[in-house]
Design an enzyme around this catalytic site. Structure first.
Site, PDB file in Angstrom:
ATOM      1  N   THR A  85       7.638   9.816   2.209  1.00  8.07           N
ATOM      2  CA  THR A  85       7.089   8.970   3.038  1.00  8.07           C
ATOM      3  C   THR A  85       8.010   7.821   3.616  1.00  8.07           C
ATOM      4  OG1 THR A  85       5.002   9.230   2.492  1.00  8.07           O
ATOM      5  CG2 THR A  85       5.237   7.428   3.680  1.00  8.07           C
ATOM      6  N   TYR A 173       0.393  -4.119   5.090  1.00  8.25           N
ATOM      7  CA  TYR A 173      -0.413  -3.005   5.030  1.00  8.25           C
ATOM      8  C   TYR A 173      -1.601  -2.895   3.916  1.00  8.25           C
ATOM      9  CZ  TYR A 173      -0.993   1.897   3.836  1.00  8.25           C
ATOM     10  OH  TYR A 173      -1.629   3.119   3.758  1.00  8.25           O
ATOM     11  N   HIS A 255       6.303  14.274   7.209  1.00  4.58           N
ATOM     12  CA  HIS A 255       6.575  15.542   6.052  1.00  4.58           C
ATOM     13  C   HIS A 255       5.394  16.367   6.186  1.00  4.58           C
ATOM     14  CE1 HIS A 255       4.104  13.361   3.594  1.00  4.58           C
ATOM     15  NE2 HIS A 255       4.801  12.438   3.702  1.00  4.58           N
TER      16      HIS A 255
HETATM   17  P1  AMP Z   1       3.779   9.273  -0.538  1.00  5.29           P
HETATM   18  O1  AMP Z   1       3.906   9.081  -1.918  1.00  5.29           O
HETATM   19  O2  AMP Z   1       5.252   9.440  -0.103  1.00  5.29           O
HETATM   20  O3  AMP Z   1       2.851  10.174  -0.419  1.00  5.29           O
HETATM   21  O4  AMP Z   1       3.735   7.897   0.364  1.00  5.29           O
HETATM   22  C1  AMP Z   1       2.419   7.812   0.972  1.00  5.29           C
HETATM   23  C2  AMP Z   1       1.915   6.363   0.429  1.00  5.29           C
HETATM   24  O5  AMP Z   1       2.381   5.534   1.207  1.00  5.29           O
HETATM   25  C3  AMP Z   1       0.276   6.243   1.105  1.00  5.29           C
HETATM   26  O6  AMP Z   1      -0.492   6.125  -0.054  1.00  5.29           O
HETATM   27  C4  AMP Z   1       0.321   5.099   1.659  1.00  5.29           C
HETATM   28  O7  AMP Z   1      -0.759   4.025   1.287  1.00  5.29           O
HETATM   29  C5  AMP Z   1       1.609   4.341   1.478  1.00  5.29           C
HETATM   30  N1  AMP Z   1       2.079   3.503   2.520  1.00  5.29           N
HETATM   31  C6  AMP Z   1       2.124   3.839   3.739  1.00  5.29           C
HETATM   32  N2  AMP Z   1       2.636   2.788   4.608  1.00  5.29           N
HETATM   33  C7  AMP Z   1       2.779   1.813   3.837  1.00  5.29           C
HETATM   34  C8  AMP Z   1       3.263   0.676   3.818  1.00  5.29           C
HETATM   35  N3  AMP Z   1       3.798   0.105   4.918  1.00  5.29           N
HETATM   36  N4  AMP Z   1       3.563  -0.161   2.809  1.00  5.29           N
HETATM   37  C9  AMP Z   1       2.812   0.112   1.639  1.00  5.29           C
HETATM   38  N5  AMP Z   1       2.748   1.426   1.218  1.00  5.29           N
HETATM   39  C10 AMP Z   1       2.436   2.130   2.226  1.00  5.29           C
HETATM   40 ZN    ZN Z   2       3.985  10.628   4.017  1.00  4.61          ZN
HETATM   41 ZN    ZN Z   3       2.233  11.834   0.517  1.00  6.83          ZN
END
Ligand code: AMP
Ligand code: ZN
Ligand code: ZN
Length: 426
Positions: A85, A173, A255
């Site tokens: 992310t 956020y 992604h």
């Molecule tokens: P991933 O582990 O790559 O799936 O990351 C997704 C997570 O990123 C989700 O749980 C979102 O809550 C978190 N997320 C998205 N945007 C933000 C942000 N601006 N600040 C902190 N966390 C975030």
């Molecule tokens: Zn993501």
């Molecule tokens: Zn994710």
């Protein structure tokens, strides 16, 4: 004022039909609510639906997105490696791959810092390698606003100067802010008088990713989350139309998502003595640093063929990943085959779900892309492209000059603009 500048620049680039007053893709069927709405210039809205794999669009539950795709531009977009992310959201707004922009993972460690980088880190030191598009816009007098985006809460440039730059409007956020609150915030910003109305807005939805992790890409709850986000975007489109606010929507995902299971795991502690290395990240890939004196032992165990996983010294990561030169990348990277997970030790409980972070060219990682609005021709399907191309597109829509030295050139968008302007050259 800022929007007027935007329109002039955008018109020069795209030969837009006079920054027309039509809504997102259609002429407004009723008079705009405000008397001055006829003068509204197009706003650029960058929408991220986290974890929206490209094929979710064909599940039959997203009528708004399907309509926008059919009446605009669509195609398969490949994320950058690693397909996580934070690295990819930063690529989308900087035009650089993670190795160059420095957000090389969702979790990072650096010798210069005691603190570990997590997704909650807003210390500009971690982010300062590349300005996001809203910083250049703000510096050019173009007002921006972020309804969430990784890094939008960071005072960019603040590590080396007394102050940093954030979007004029931004929101800390918080996942508890629901989809309609996010959409209403954007519409409220656009309801403002022109002097304080943004010309560039980001909007972020997390629920498709969250459902994909918990229930897998094929879970009914994931399809339900797609339907809910589609409905929220439908509300946004209707709200824009009611305001008489033309909008160029750029809808992306960071992604895709692959199905995972506790039956498809690689336990690192069965391969190397865990006291011999320090793990930075685990999951779809593992990054680690052998402890002092243990490099040879760790490499002997990891840098050999494995079923469902491949490991490299950072200098030997295949060039197509464009990953390995940044000092924040640990010395060894192991990448799992899509659907497999690399864990510190074997899972204690059976589990299934979904994950991402795999090879950015794996079909499971394919991301959504839709562009729609007065700048775009209708019914165009692009060849596959990489997400570094989004940044040049955004600069053009916002009215910023092309940036030199970034990883994307935006040439894939040649021919998709209404009026026939090409993105590669003016
Ligand atoms: P991933 O582990 O790559 O799936 O990351 C997704 C997570 O990123 C989700 O749980 C979102 O809550 C978190 N997320 C998205 N945007 C933000 C942000 N601006 N600040 C902190 N966390 C975030
Ligand atoms: Zn993501
Ligand atoms: Zn994710």
């Amino acid at each position: 004022m800022a929007t007027a500048v935007t329109c002039l620049l955008a018109a020069a680039v795209f030969t837009l039909s006079g920054c027309a007053t039509s809504g997102p893709g259609e002429a407004p069927s009723q008079p705009p609510v405000s008397g001055s709405a006829a003068a509204r210039q197009p706003v650029t809205i960058l929408i991220s639906i986290d974890g929206f794999r490209d094929d979710y669009l064909r599940r039959g539950v997203s009528p708004t997105l399907s309509r926008l795709a059919a009446a605009g531009v669509t195609g398969i977009m490949h994320p950058s490696f690693p397909s996580k992310t934070f690295p990819n959201h930063w690529t989308l707004v900087t035009g650089l791959r993670p190795d160059r922009h420095g957000i090389v993972g969702n979790r990072m460690e650096a010798s210069e810092r005691k603190e570990v980088f997590t997704m909650a880190t807003d210390d500009p030191w971690w982010w300062d390698a590349a300005p996001p598009v809203w910083v250049d816009a703000e510096k050019a007098g173009i007002r921006t606003a972020a309804m969430f985006w990784p890094g939008a809460n960071v005072a960019f440039g603040g590590a080396s100067g007394p102050t940093g730059t954030r979007p004029s409007d931004w929101v800390p956020y918080n996942q508890a802010v629901n989809d309609s609150q996010r959409v209403n915030t954007v519409l409220d910003w656009l309801r403002r008088p022109e002097e304080i109305r943004p010309s560039f807005v980001t909007l972020y939805f997390d629920k498709v990713d969250a459902a994909g992790h918990l229930h897998g890409p094929d879970g009914a709850q994931t399809t339900q989350a797609v339907a809910e986000v589609d409905a929220a975007i439908g509300t946004l489109v209707a709200g824009l139309k009611a305001l008489g606010q033309p909008a160029n929507l750029v809808i992306v995902a960071d992604h895709g998502m692959a199905a995972t299971s506790s039956e498809r795991t690689i336990a690192l502690d069965t391969l190397v003595d865990p006291s011999r290395y320090h793990l930075v990240e685990t999951g779809t890939f593992a990054s680690l640093a052998p402890l002092s004196g243990a490099a040879e032992e760790v490499e002997r165990s990891l840098l050999v063929p494995h079923e469902h996983m491949q490991c490299w010294r950072k200098a030997d990561i295949p060039a197509r990943f464009h990953y390995g030169s940044n000092p924040r990348i640990p010395p060894i990277l192991c990448l799992a085959e899509p659907g497999w997970l690399i864990l510190a030790s074997a899972p204690r409980q059976p589990a299934s779900g979904g994950n991402h972070g795999y090879d950015n060219m794996a079909p499971e990682m394919n991301a959504l892309f839709i562009a729609h609005g007065p700048a775009f021709a209708a019914g165009r399907v692009l060849p596959d492209f990489e997400n570094v191309d989004i940044y040049p597109l955004l600069r053009r829509l916002i009215g910023l000059p092309a940036a030199a030295g970034v990883d994307g050139d935006g040439v894939v968008f040649r021919g998709v603009f209404r009026g026939g302007a090409t993105p590669g050259g003016d």
